[in-house]
Design a protein around this motif. Structure first.
Motif, PDB file in Angstrom:
ATOM      1  N   GLN A  23     -59.817  25.025 -99.924  1.00 31.05           N
ATOM      2  CA  GLN A  23     -58.694  24.054 -99.905  1.00 31.05           C
ATOM      3  C   GLN A  23     -59.525  24.764-102.159  1.00 31.05           C
ATOM      4  OE1 GLN A  23     -57.267  22.444 -98.607  1.00 31.05           O
ATOM      5  NE2 GLN A  23     -56.472  21.319-101.048  1.00 31.05           N
ATOM      6  N   GLU A  24     -59.894  25.619-102.066  1.00 29.64           N
ATOM      7  CA  GLU A  24     -60.191  26.202-103.633  1.00 29.64           C
ATOM      8  C   GLU A  24     -59.268  27.134-103.928  1.00 29.64           C
ATOM      9  OE1 GLU A  24     -64.079  28.017-105.503  1.00 29.64           O
ATOM     10  OE2 GLU A  24     -64.042  25.736-105.993  1.00 29.64           O
ATOM     11  N   LEU A  25     -59.261  27.604-102.985  1.00 31.09           N
ATOM     12  CA  LEU A  25     -58.203  29.048-103.257  1.00 31.09           C
ATOM     13  C   LEU A  25     -56.164  28.264-103.077  1.00 31.09           C
ATOM     14  CD1 LEU A  25     -59.117  31.981-100.490  1.00 31.09           C
ATOM     15  CD2 LEU A  25     -58.391  32.119-103.579  1.00 31.09           C
ATOM     16  N   LYS A  26     -56.375  26.940-102.122  1.00 30.53           N
ATOM     17  CA  LYS A  26     -54.912  26.255-101.911  1.00 30.53           C
ATOM     18  C   LYS A  26     -54.609  26.266-103.217  1.00 30.53           C
ATOM     19  CE  LYS A  26     -55.476  26.201 -97.105  1.00 30.53           C
ATOM     20  NZ  LYS A  26     -55.266  24.748 -96.135  1.00 30.53           N
ATOM     21  N   GLU A  27     -55.493  25.182-103.949  1.00 31.76           N
ATOM     22  CA  GLU A  27     -55.629  24.391-105.222  1.00 31.76           C
ATOM     23  C   GLU A  27     -55.523  24.990-106.742  1.00 31.76           C
ATOM     24  OE1 GLU A  27     -59.050  21.966-105.478  1.00 31.76           O
ATOM     25  OE2 GLU A  27     -58.189  21.168-103.806  1.00 31.76           O
ATOM     26  N   ASP A 243     -63.988  36.406 -81.648  1.00 31.61           N
ATOM     27  CA  ASP A 243     -64.132  36.512 -83.286  1.00 31.61           C
ATOM     28  C   ASP A 243     -63.294  36.087 -84.067  1.00 31.61           C
ATOM     29  OD1 ASP A 243     -66.589  38.853 -82.656  1.00 31.61           O
ATOM     30  OD2 ASP A 243     -64.806  40.419 -82.743  1.00 31.61           O
ATOM     31  N   THR A 244     -62.065  36.137 -83.201  1.00 24.98           N
ATOM     32  CA  THR A 244     -60.849  34.379 -84.285  1.00 24.98           C
ATOM     33  C   THR A 244     -61.267  33.287 -83.500  1.00 24.98           C
ATOM     34  OG1 THR A 244     -59.000  36.545 -83.192  1.00 24.98           O
ATOM     35  CG2 THR A 244     -58.866  34.095 -83.617  1.00 24.98           C
ATOM     36  N   ILE A 245     -61.691  32.468 -82.801  1.00 24.90           N
ATOM     37  CA  ILE A 245     -62.615  31.639 -83.217  1.00 24.90           C
ATOM     38  C   ILE A 245     -63.446  31.892 -83.749  1.00 24.90           C
ATOM     39  CG2 ILE A 245     -63.080  29.462 -81.821  1.00 24.90           C
ATOM     40  CD1 ILE A 245     -60.798  30.512 -80.709  1.00 24.90           C
ATOM     41  N   ALA A 246     -64.471  32.904 -84.076  1.00 25.97           N
ATOM     42  CA  ALA A 246     -65.590  32.054 -85.053  1.00 25.97           C
ATOM     43  C   ALA A 246     -65.516  32.771 -86.529  1.00 25.97           C
ATOM     44  CB  ALA A 246     -66.670  33.437 -84.749  1.00 25.97           C
ATOM     45  N   MET A 247     -64.061  33.052 -86.472  1.00 22.53           N
ATOM     46  CA  MET A 247     -63.121  33.054 -87.602  1.00 22.53           C
ATOM     47  C   MET A 247     -63.444  31.885 -88.066  1.00 22.53           C
ATOM     48  SD  MET A 247     -60.977  35.965 -90.126  1.00 22.53           S
ATOM     49  CE  MET A 247     -62.689  36.900 -89.745  1.00 22.53           C
ATOM     50  N   ARG A 248     -62.450  31.399 -87.175  1.00 26.24           N
ATOM     51  CA  ARG A 248     -61.510  29.882 -87.886  1.00 26.24           C
ATOM     52  C   ARG A 248     -63.261  29.008 -87.960  1.00 26.24           C
ATOM     53  NH1 ARG A 248     -56.606  29.180 -82.969  1.00 26.24           N
ATOM     54  NH2 ARG A 248     -55.035  30.784 -84.718  1.00 26.24           N
ATOM     55  N   GLU A 249     -64.131  28.769 -87.433  1.00 22.75           N
ATOM     56  CA  GLU A 249     -65.002  27.720 -87.776  1.00 22.75           C
ATOM     57  C   GLU A 249     -65.322  28.686 -89.557  1.00 22.75           C
ATOM     58  OE1 GLU A 249     -68.364  25.433 -86.634  1.00 22.75           O
ATOM     59  OE2 GLU A 249     -65.394  25.548 -85.601  1.00 22.75           O
ATOM     60  N   GLU A 250     -65.558  29.427 -89.266  1.00 25.76           N
ATOM     61  CA  GLU A 250     -65.979  29.880 -90.561  1.00 25.76           C
ATOM     62  C   GLU A 250     -65.308  29.213 -91.536  1.00 25.76           C
ATOM     63  OE1 GLU A 250     -68.612  31.286 -93.089  1.00 25.76           O
ATOM     64  OE2 GLU A 250     -69.131  30.943 -91.131  1.00 25.76           O
ATOM     65  N   GLN A 254     -66.400  26.527 -94.459  1.00 22.47           N
ATOM     66  CA  GLN A 254     -66.313  26.899 -96.564  1.00 22.47           C
ATOM     67  C   GLN A 254     -65.393  25.568 -96.942  1.00 22.47           C
ATOM     68  OE1 GLN A 254     -66.592  30.514 -97.861  1.00 22.47           O
ATOM     69  NE2 GLN A 254     -66.801  32.200 -96.431  1.00 22.47           N
ATOM     70  N   GLU A 255     -64.665  25.243 -96.118  1.00 20.63           N
ATOM     71  CA  GLU A 255     -63.556  24.357 -96.028  1.00 20.63           C
ATOM     72  C   GLU A 255     -64.350  23.259 -96.547  1.00 20.63           C
ATOM     73  OE1 GLU A 255     -60.109  24.025 -93.745  1.00 20.63           O
ATOM     74  OE2 GLU A 255     -59.736  26.090 -94.925  1.00 20.63           O
ATOM     75  N   LYS A 256     -65.142  22.864 -95.790  1.00 18.58           N
ATOM     76  CA  LYS A 256     -66.101  21.390 -95.879  1.00 18.58           C
ATOM     77  C   LYS A 256     -66.446  21.628 -96.672  1.00 18.58           C
ATOM     78  CE  LYS A 256     -68.267  18.634 -92.680  1.00 18.58           C
ATOM     79  NZ  LYS A 256     -70.365  18.172 -93.174  1.00 18.58           N
ATOM     80  N   VAL A 384     -69.023  29.877-100.917  1.00 15.66           N
ATOM     81  CA  VAL A 384     -69.381  28.872-101.757  1.00 15.66           C
ATOM     82  C   VAL A 384     -70.832  28.553-101.467  1.00 15.66           C
ATOM     83  CG1 VAL A 384     -69.680  27.605 -99.448  1.00 15.66           C
ATOM     84  CG2 VAL A 384     -69.480  26.478-101.405  1.00 15.66           C
ATOM     85  N   ARG A 385     -71.340  27.877-102.684  1.00 11.22           N
ATOM     86  CA  ARG A 385     -73.127  28.371-102.759  1.00 11.22           C
ATOM     87  C   ARG A 385     -73.892  27.960-101.561  1.00 11.22           C
ATOM     88  NH1 ARG A 385     -74.388  25.839-108.541  1.00 11.22           N
ATOM     89  NH2 ARG A 385     -72.548  27.169-108.537  1.00 11.22           N
ATOM     90  N   GLY A 386     -74.784  28.200-101.545  1.00 16.92           N
ATOM     91  CA  GLY A 386     -75.508  27.462-100.397  1.00 16.92           C
ATOM     92  C   GLY A 386     -75.057  28.059 -98.992  1.00 16.92           C
ATOM     93  N   HIS A 387     -74.087  29.321 -98.913  1.00 16.50           N
ATOM     94  CA  HIS A 387     -73.078  29.520 -97.387  1.00 16.50           C
ATOM     95  C   HIS A 387     -74.366  30.140 -97.363  1.00 16.50           C
ATOM     96  CE1 HIS A 387     -70.950  32.112 -94.674  1.00 16.50           C
ATOM     97  NE2 HIS A 387     -70.566  31.140 -94.934  1.00 16.50           N
ATOM     98  N   LYS A 388     -74.800  30.468 -96.298  1.00 16.21           N
ATOM     99  CA  LYS A 388     -75.870  31.888 -95.471  1.00 16.21           C
ATOM    100  C   LYS A 388     -75.863  33.225 -95.362  1.00 16.21           C
ATOM    101  CE  LYS A 388     -73.479  31.746 -91.064  1.00 16.21           C
ATOM    102  NZ  LYS A 388     -73.910  31.072 -89.059  1.00 16.21           N
ATOM    103  N   TYR A 389     -74.196  33.561 -95.594  1.00 15.99           N
ATOM    104  CA  TYR A 389     -74.742  34.842 -96.132  1.00 15.99           C
ATOM    105  C   TYR A 389     -74.032  35.045 -97.593  1.00 15.99           C
ATOM    106  CZ  TYR A 389     -72.476  34.930 -90.905  1.00 15.99           C
ATOM    107  OH  TYR A 389     -72.546  34.840 -89.399  1.00 15.99           O
ATOM    108  N   GLY A 390     -74.891  34.004 -98.058  1.00 17.17           N
ATOM    109  CA  GLY A 390     -74.527  34.507 -99.893  1.00 17.17           C
ATOM    110  C   GLY A 390     -75.623  34.988-100.890  1.00 17.17           C
ATOM    111  N   ASN A 391     -75.926  34.871-101.944  1.00 18.60           N
ATOM    112  CA  ASN A 391     -77.129  35.014-102.473  1.00 18.60           C
ATOM    113  C   ASN A 391     -76.800  35.034-104.321  1.00 18.60           C
ATOM    114  OD1 ASN A 391     -79.321  35.629-100.660  1.00 18.60           O
ATOM    115  ND2 ASN A 391     -78.011  37.669-100.449  1.00 18.60           N
TER     116      ASN A 391
END
Length: 415
Positions: A23-27, A243-250, A254-256, A384-391
């Motif tokens: 959503q942040e990208l869209k805005e 993989d496609t389903i997993a990407m959509r879920e990811e 992130q949007e949430k 987004v901060r707090g995401h499991k793949y980030g630092n």
């Protein structure tokens, strides 16, 4: 890739975007595209005006300098405009260029020649510096293209670099490589490679020519990196249904997370100073906690840890980063630090204002600096901060700040 999209992924954007549609990208995308098109218009006009004079726009071009130079041109002050451009290859800016070049092994293995060229430039011994710069460009061309970069017919177009379009480096190189058969003792304003290295142009040792030579070498660095990135890119594998389903879920996650994120109140300070270090005052997953580790490493002169906590978008090992940081921090000792303001700028970025107690070249002083800290994934793209793949990582603005600090305490007229 369109030029506006290229700009969005260049240093001009100051922000790299997550690949996921959020959503942040869209805005923000429309505003960012408008900014990118504004930048593109400035750089396009810059090329139109200054390309015939020996300059081109690259990822490294200082946008504000370009704007001011064009304003001088509009005021019929072309000579002043060129001298303004020269200033971007002196002082701290020249030191920054040295650091950029050292980040590529094609340039770092010519460290002795480059160091001598930088030293000669600082000493304003341009007659000796310019041939060395051109020789480095020649050698890098041999390494990556198999020919001197000034060879006729060599393809230097690279669509993933701002200067890689047909009117960029390819065209400028052809100008620099012009045959210069007659001996010429008149002053030249373009670093003609053949005329200088073959002894035909005798009067080339000026501030203007050395600046254009460094500008050209900076552009070569951008083209080399873009070509390496393209040639080393791994082919994209066909995605499975899973993989496609997993990407959509990811994407949904992130949007949430972004929709639920709100910045913290600026008045809620952690009450942290480097000397007292109350660990309970900092959330271990917060941007200020990572900055704490960074500052403690600075105080202990642990440059390897500083490099580890920093955010780099160029290749290089931790040990090489440590060497670069050690060099830029030479003569600067951090005694204490206090966080005075925390500003959550976005879901992936926080600015932390610190009051720093320092000893710079033997002088004690207190100064304020704002550190930018970003939450990025393994590819250094913001999430987004707090995401499991980030630092969290500290952006490199402190490097330029270190040079400014030394200039504050140096007596006027000294290097």
């Amino acid at each position: 890739m369109e030029q506006a999209d290229l700009l969005l992924n260049s240093p001009f954007s100051m922000i790299a975007f997550s690949r996921q549609k959020t959503q942040e990208l869209k805005e923000n995308m429309e505003a960012m595209k408008a900014a990118a098109h504004d930048i593109l218009s400035v750089l396009s006009r810059f090329d139109e005006v200054f390309h015939p004079l020996g300059w081109i726009a690259t990822e490294s071009t200082n946008l504000e300098t370009a704007r001011k130079a064009l304003q001088l041109v509009d005021a019929q002050k072309i000579d002043e405009a060129e001298q303004l451009l020269c200033a971007d290859f002196e002082g701290d800016d020249l030191e920054y260029l040295a650091m950029r070049l050292s980040g590529s092994h094609y340039f770092s293995k010519r460290e002795k020649v480059l160091d001598e060229a930088f030293a000669l430039t600082r000493e304003k011994r341009y007659l000796a510096a310019i041939p060395l710069i051109l020789l480095v460009a020649d050698g890098v061309g041999q390494d990556i293209f198999g020919l001197s970069i000034f060879s006729e017919g060599l393809d230097l177009n690279e669509m993933n670099a701002i200067a890689g379009h047909s009117e960029g480096l390819q065209s400028l190189t052809a100008t620099f490589a012009k045959r210069r058969q007659a001996f010429n003792d008149d002053e030249i304003t373009i670093p003609f490679r053949n005329g200088i290295l073959h002894g035909r142009d005798n009067n080339y040792g000026s501030r203007l020519v050395v600046s254009k030579a460094w500008s050209y070498l900076s552009c070569v660095r951008d083209i080399v990196r873009a070509r390496e990135d393209r040639l080393n890119a791994k082919p994209e594998l066909e995605q499975s249904w899973e993989d496609t389903i997993a990407m959509r879920e990811e994407t949904r996650i992130q949007e949430k997370m972004i929709s639920e994120w709100v910045p913290r109140p600026k008045d809620q300070l952690p009450g942290w100073t480097l000397s007292t270090d109350p660990l309970e005052g900092l959330n271990s997953l917060s941007p200020e906690a990572v900055l704490k580790v960074f500052l403690k490493a600075w105080k202990k002169r642990n440059y390897g840890e500083m490099g580890k906590q920093g955010l780099y978008h160029v290749e290089g090992t931790i040990s090489k980063r440590a060497g670069e940081i050690r060099e830029c921090m030479e003569g600067i000792i951090l005694r204490d630090a206090q966080i005075t303001e925390i500003d959550d700028k976005a879901s992936y970025e926080t600015s932390v204002k610190c009051s720093l107690t320092l000893t710079v070249l033997g002088h004690d002083l207190t100064d304020v600096f704002v550190f930018r800290v970003q939450y990025v994934d393994k590819e250094n793209l913001p999430v987004v901060r707090g995401h499991k793949y980030g630092n969290w990582h500290v952006l490199l603005g402190y490097i330029g700040y270190a040079y400014d600090l030394r200039n504050k305490v140096r007596p006027s007229g000294t290097e």
